[in-house]
Write a protein that holds these residues in place. Structure first.
Motif, PDB file in Angstrom:
ATOM      1  N   GLY A  31      -1.965  16.818 -17.832  1.00  0.00           N
ATOM      2  CA  GLY A  31      -3.321  16.868 -17.297  1.00  0.00           C
ATOM      3  C   GLY A  31      -3.938  15.521 -16.968  1.00  0.00           C
ATOM      4  N   ASP A  32      -3.347  14.432 -17.452  1.00  0.00           N
ATOM      5  CA  ASP A  32      -3.866  13.100 -17.120  1.00  0.00           C
ATOM      6  C   ASP A  32      -3.501  12.772 -15.676  1.00  0.00           C
ATOM      7  N   ALA A  33      -4.306  11.919 -15.049  1.00  0.00           N
ATOM      8  CA  ALA A  33      -4.020  11.526 -13.668  1.00  0.00           C
ATOM      9  C   ALA A  33      -3.485  10.099 -13.622  1.00  0.00           C
ATOM     10  N   VAL A  34      -2.534   9.880 -12.723  1.00  0.00           N
ATOM     11  CA  VAL A  34      -2.075   8.531 -12.367  1.00  0.00           C
ATOM     12  C   VAL A  34      -2.264   8.405 -10.864  1.00  0.00           C
ATOM     13  N   ALA A  35      -3.014   7.405 -10.432  1.00  0.00           N
ATOM     14  CA  ALA A  35      -3.242   7.225  -8.997  1.00  0.00           C
ATOM     15  C   ALA A  35      -2.075   6.470  -8.374  1.00  0.00           C
ATOM     16  N   LEU A  36      -1.768   6.825  -7.132  1.00  0.00           N
ATOM     17  CA  LEU A  36      -0.640   6.229  -6.418  1.00  0.00           C
ATOM     18  C   LEU A  36      -1.145   5.703  -5.077  1.00  0.00           C
ATOM     19  N   LEU A  37      -1.129   4.385  -4.934  1.00  0.00           N
ATOM     20  CA  LEU A  37      -1.619   3.716  -3.719  1.00  0.00           C
ATOM     21  C   LEU A  37      -0.454   2.912  -3.144  1.00  0.00           C
ATOM     22  N   MET A  38       0.254   3.514  -2.203  1.00  0.00           N
ATOM     23  CA  MET A  38       1.492   2.906  -1.719  1.00  0.00           C
ATOM     24  C   MET A  38       1.818   3.459  -0.336  1.00  0.00           C
ATOM     25  N   GLU A  39       2.342   2.625   0.543  1.00  0.00           N
ATOM     26  CA  GLU A  39       2.795   3.114   1.836  1.00  0.00           C
ATOM     27  C   GLU A  39       4.147   3.819   1.682  1.00  0.00           C
ATOM     28  N   VAL A 188       7.542  10.578   9.649  1.00  0.00           N
ATOM     29  CA  VAL A 188       6.729   9.396   9.939  1.00  0.00           C
ATOM     30  C   VAL A 188       5.298   9.576   9.421  1.00  0.00           C
ATOM     31  N   LEU A 189       5.011  10.750   8.859  1.00  0.00           N
ATOM     32  CA  LEU A 189       3.651  11.041   8.405  1.00  0.00           C
ATOM     33  C   LEU A 189       3.432  10.488   7.003  1.00  0.00           C
ATOM     34  N   PRO A 190       2.187  10.138   6.664  1.00  0.00           N
ATOM     35  CA  PRO A 190       1.941   9.517   5.355  1.00  0.00           C
ATOM     36  C   PRO A 190       2.243  10.470   4.198  1.00  0.00           C
ATOM     37  N   LEU A 191       2.872   9.933   3.180  1.00  0.00           N
ATOM     38  CA  LEU A 191       3.237  10.727   2.006  1.00  0.00           C
ATOM     39  C   LEU A 191       2.023  11.122   1.164  1.00  0.00           C
TER      40      LEU A 191
END
Length: 291
Positions: A31-39, A188-191
């Motif tokens: 239930g905890d969140a980890v944010a993912l900021l990556m191309e 080619v679309l963003p993940l």
């Protein structure tokens, strides 16, 4: 993550397990969140798989956001840890202090001031399978992702994306495309959105097929890539088709192995022209957005 690098399913699984060991060690659980900021790159998929392995939720942050919108998107996820691609470290560091409590940034791509070194943490993680007990009690009703609206009417909103929804969409696209292990999906679309991050991956992950992952869409390189990497499928959004149709003739635009494409937003007025110009045997359009 060099150009033309490849990752096997075994390597992806091992990378995901290392992320799971890191997350568990950081106190991340069900239930905890980890944010993912990556191309787009293979480590993105390994990261969310690893987060899911410990029963946590991956908050998939739009890489185009800056300032208040970026801070807001991370803050509403409740993530205490943010995995940040090296290309976005400045964007994160500029807003980290605006998020309360300030999350810990983990940089993928080596150490930098103000962030933890994810590469070092993963290298130090055990090279063993994750412990299934870490996700004890997780069911299909649990959240897998937060995927965000585009923010056209105010700040982005997080959409709850359960494991059931993820599996339902992945199986739907695999079934609709009659996907096989021999297929190669050009993505080619963003993940960070469901089209590129769920629908395009599903047909490969469920059949043992391949994904050809592009950092970002390029009109000029599109058909060269499709030809070179022998893509049999690709995922589109309507604007992508319009860009391709407006582009000059490419030498490989009909010299390819594409057997089907899928997506949404291919307008009726350009559908036939698009299909005929680029020799696409089958187009599978779907309706319904994440939010």
């Amino acid at each position: 993550y060099h150009l033309d690098s490849t990752m096997s399913y075994g390597a992806l699984n091992a990378a995901a397990d290392r992320v799971a060991h890191w997350a568990h060690g950081a106190g991340v659980g069900r239930g905890d969140a980890v944010a993912l900021l990556m191309e787009n790159r293979p480590q993105f998929v390994a990261a969310w798989l690893g987060v899911l392995i410990v029963g946590a939720v991956a908050a998939l942050i739009n890489t185009n956001l800056r300032g208040a919108a970026l801070a807001h998107s991370i803050a509403i996820s409740g993530a205490r840890h943010v995995i940040v691609g090296a290309e976005l470290d400045e964007a994160f560091l500029q807003v980290a202090a605006q998020i309360a409590p300030r999350p810990t940034g983990w940089r993928d791509g080596g150490p930098v001031a103000g962030m933890e070194d994810l590469d070092a943490a993963l290298a130090a993680a055990p090279a063993t399978a994750a412990d299934p007990s870490w996700r004890h009690g997780v069911t299909c009703a649990d959240k897998a992702f937060y995927i965000y609206t585009s923010g056209t009417t105010g700040l982005p909103k997080a959409s709850n994306f359960t494991h059931l929804r993820m599996l339902f969409m992945m199986h739907g696209f695999a079934g609709g495309l009659n996907a096989k292990a021999s297929d190669r999906m050009y993505n080619v679309l963003p993940l960070y959105h469901s089209a590129g991050g769920v629908c395009a991956l599903g047909p490969a992950l469920l059949t043992g097929g391949s994904v050809i992952l592009k950092r970002r869409f390029s009109v000029h390189e599109f058909w060269d890539d499709v030809h070179r990497y022998e893509a049999t499928l690709f995922q589109y959004i309507g604007e992508l088709c319009r860009y391709l149709l407006n582009a000059p003739t490419s030498r490989f635009e009909r010299d390819h192995k594409v057997r089907a494409i899928t997506g949404n937003g291919l307008r009726p007025e350009i559908w036939i022209t698009f299909q005929q110009r680029f020799a696409i045997p089958k187009i599978i359009e779907f309706y319904g957005a994440t939010e």
